[in-house]
Design an enzyme around this catalytic site. Structure first.
Site, PDB file in Angstrom:
ATOM      1  CE  LYS A  51       9.475  -3.064  -0.732  1.00 33.17           C
ATOM      2  NZ  LYS A  51       9.056  -2.005  -1.659  1.00 33.17           N
ATOM      3  CD  GLN A  95      10.254   1.430  -0.904  1.00 33.22           C
ATOM      4  OE1 GLN A  95      10.466   0.399  -1.532  1.00 33.22           O
ATOM      5  NE2 GLN A  95       9.239   1.548  -0.084  1.00 33.22           N
ATOM      6  CG  ASP A 118       7.032  -1.387  -7.335  1.00 35.25           C
ATOM      7  OD1 ASP A 118       6.726  -2.073  -6.348  1.00 35.25           O
ATOM      8  OD2 ASP A 118       7.890  -0.478  -7.309  1.00 35.25           O
TER       9      ASP A 118
HETATM   10  N1  L34 Z   1       8.124   1.420  -5.409  1.00 34.32           N
HETATM   11  N2  L34 Z   1       7.372   2.071  -3.329  1.00 34.32           N
HETATM   12  C1  L34 Z   1       7.465   1.131  -4.286  1.00 34.32           C
HETATM   13  N3  L34 Z   1       6.906  -0.105  -4.147  1.00 34.32           N
HETATM   14  C2  L34 Z   1       6.237  -0.420  -3.012  1.00 34.32           C
HETATM   15  O1  L34 Z   1       5.639  -1.618  -2.898  1.00 34.32           O
HETATM   16  C3  L34 Z   1       6.153   0.528  -1.980  1.00 34.32           C
HETATM   17  N4  L34 Z   1       5.552   0.265  -0.771  1.00 34.32           N
HETATM   18  C4  L34 Z   1       4.779   1.324  -0.131  1.00 34.32           C
HETATM   19  C5  L34 Z   1       5.688   2.552  -0.054  1.00 34.32           C
HETATM   20  N5  L34 Z   1       6.506   2.753  -1.243  1.00 34.32           N
HETATM   21  C6  L34 Z   1       6.709   1.789  -2.184  1.00 34.32           C
HETATM   22  C7  L34 Z   1       6.020  -0.579   0.156  1.00 34.32           C
HETATM   23  O2  L34 Z   1       6.919  -1.379  -0.061  1.00 34.32           O
HETATM   24  C8  L34 Z   1       4.472   0.712   1.224  1.00 34.32           C
HETATM   25  N6  L34 Z   1       5.356  -0.424   1.326  1.00 34.32           N
HETATM   26  C9  L34 Z   1       5.489  -1.211   2.479  1.00 34.32           C
HETATM   27  C10 L34 Z   1       6.174  -2.426   2.452  1.00 34.32           C
HETATM   28  C11 L34 Z   1       6.317  -3.186   3.591  1.00 34.32           C
HETATM   29  C12 L34 Z   1       5.800  -2.775   4.784  1.00 34.32           C
HETATM   30  C13 L34 Z   1       5.109  -1.589   4.828  1.00 34.32           C
HETATM   31  C14 L34 Z   1       4.960  -0.800   3.693  1.00 34.32           C
HETATM   32  C15 L34 Z   1       5.999  -3.616   5.989  1.00 34.32           C
HETATM   33  O3  L34 Z   1       6.684  -4.595   5.946  1.00 34.32           O
HETATM   34  N7  L34 Z   1       5.419  -3.236   7.119  1.00 34.32           N
HETATM   35  C16 L34 Z   1       5.596  -3.960   8.367  1.00 34.32           C
HETATM   36  C17 L34 Z   1       6.235  -3.076   9.405  1.00 34.32           C
HETATM   37  C18 L34 Z   1       7.552  -2.556   8.981  1.00 34.32           C
HETATM   38  C19 L34 Z   1       8.192  -1.637  10.002  1.00 34.32           C
HETATM   39  O4  L34 Z   1       8.325  -2.052  11.164  1.00 34.32           O
HETATM   40  O5  L34 Z   1       8.565  -0.507   9.652  1.00 34.32           O
HETATM   41  C20 L34 Z   1       4.223  -4.435   8.829  1.00 34.32           C
HETATM   42  O6  L34 Z   1       4.163  -5.409   9.580  1.00 34.32           O
HETATM   43  O7  L34 Z   1       3.228  -3.801   8.443  1.00 34.32           O
END
Ligand code: L34
Length: 281
Positions: A51, A95, A118
């Site tokens: 983020k 988060q 959010d």
């Molecule tokens: N308050 N909590 C709040 N807002 C959110 O919108 C979230 N979420 C979920 C968990 N808790 C939260 C997220 O941000 C899930 N989540 C989230 C955001 C981004 C990614 C995965 C989950 C992401 O970028 N995933 C990458 C891989 C990242 C890595 O390597 O760890 C992907 O390509 O899927």
């Protein structure tokens, strides 16, 4: 067809970067997002980093506040109160998940609705379910964007959502309904789940179990959206809720993990932050 959330989000972030670059002249400043991370869960830390990185690219000011998991609920609520009152802050994100001694509901409710990037605040949730204008939750918003980008017609289709969380399952079901899909919400207690999922034209999976959806659970031509971000228990690598290798040959459209829904979530967070900023101008 594999929809790359990574590529689509890169394009959308480039557009936002251009838009935000005009803000200092127009409004005298850029949007400011504050992200609060409690504790040191590595997955949460990685998402929060993503983020901050996206904010930097788009030109949004990002403050990430790290707090130990020993922080009390009261201290956290005080911090949010300060940010609510701080005119220089446009968006506040705590988060999730939070440590067990802190009420997530209380924390979410304490965030000023106008800074709730959010879309988790009860007033935003209520507005969503009454089709009033509101901040849409990032992951469901990103999913609809991916479907539209892939040219998937939603109207009249049978959509099955596996999972009923406040963050993904429920709001994505509502957004699909608003797009005139016929929506079924399935979950861990659903009987004959494969029978239900085989009826889906569009299958959204947000259950949080590695490779839960197998080839037998999908019909030929199904559009499959994989919201899961799990660690493979054997290899430790990132994997989705869908057995991608087995399901991909049957799907007409499918999203990968990583590089699918995750980057779109972050992209929509950028969009929501800009929206909250613009509403104040
Ligand atoms: N308050 N909590 C709040 N807002 C959110 O919108 C979230 N979420 C979920 C968990 N808790 C939260 C997220 O941000 C899930 N989540 C989230 C955001 C981004 C990614 C995965 C989950 C992401 O970028 N995933 C990458 C891989 C990242 C890595 O390597 O760890 C992907 O390509 O899927």
């Amino acid at each position: 067809m594999v929809i790359s959330g990574k590529d689509l989000s890169a394009r959308l972030k480039e557009d936002m970067r251009q838009e935000v670059s005009t803000f200092p002249e127009k409004y005298g400043r850029v949007p400011h997002l504050v992200v609060i991370l409690v504790g040191d869960d590595p997955a949460s830390a990685s998402y929060v980093k993503g983020k901050a990185k996206a904010s930097e690219f788009v030109g949004i000011r990002n403050t990430t506040v790290l707090k130990p998991d020993t922080i009390s609920e009261e201290e956290l609520l005080e911090l949010i109160q300060k940010l609510n009152e701080d005119e220089s802050v446009d968006g506040i994100l705590v988060q999730l998940p939070l440590p067990g001694h802190i009420s997530e509901a209380k924390v979410i409710e304490s965030i000023d609705k106008s800074k709730d990037v959010d879309g988790f605040h009860p007033l935003n949730v209520a507005a969503l379910w009454q089709k009033q204008s509101c901040t849409l939750p990032c992951t469901p918003k990103g999913i609809i964007k991916m479907l539209k980008f892939a040219g998937v017609e939603i109207k009249g289709k049978r959509a099955v959502v596996i999972g009923r969380s406040n963050i993904v399952g429920l709001p994505v079901a509502k957004l699909l309904l608003d797009e005139n899909a016929t929506v079924t919400i399935a979950h861990s207690r659903t009987r004959n789940l494969p029978e239900v999922t085989r009826e889906a034209d569009i299958l959204v999976v947000a259950i949080g179990r590695p490779r839960f959806v197998t080839a037998e659970m999908v019909s030929d031509g199904t559009v499959v959206i994989d919201v899961g971000v799990n660690r493979d228990p054997e290899t430790g690598k990132l994997c989705g809720d869908v057995d991608f290798a087995a399901v991909e040959p049957k799907a007409s459209v499918i999203t990968p993990v990583p590089g699918g829904v995750g980057p779109m979530t972050i992209c929509c967070l950028m969009e929501n932050t800009i929206e909250c900023f613009l509403r104040k101008q």
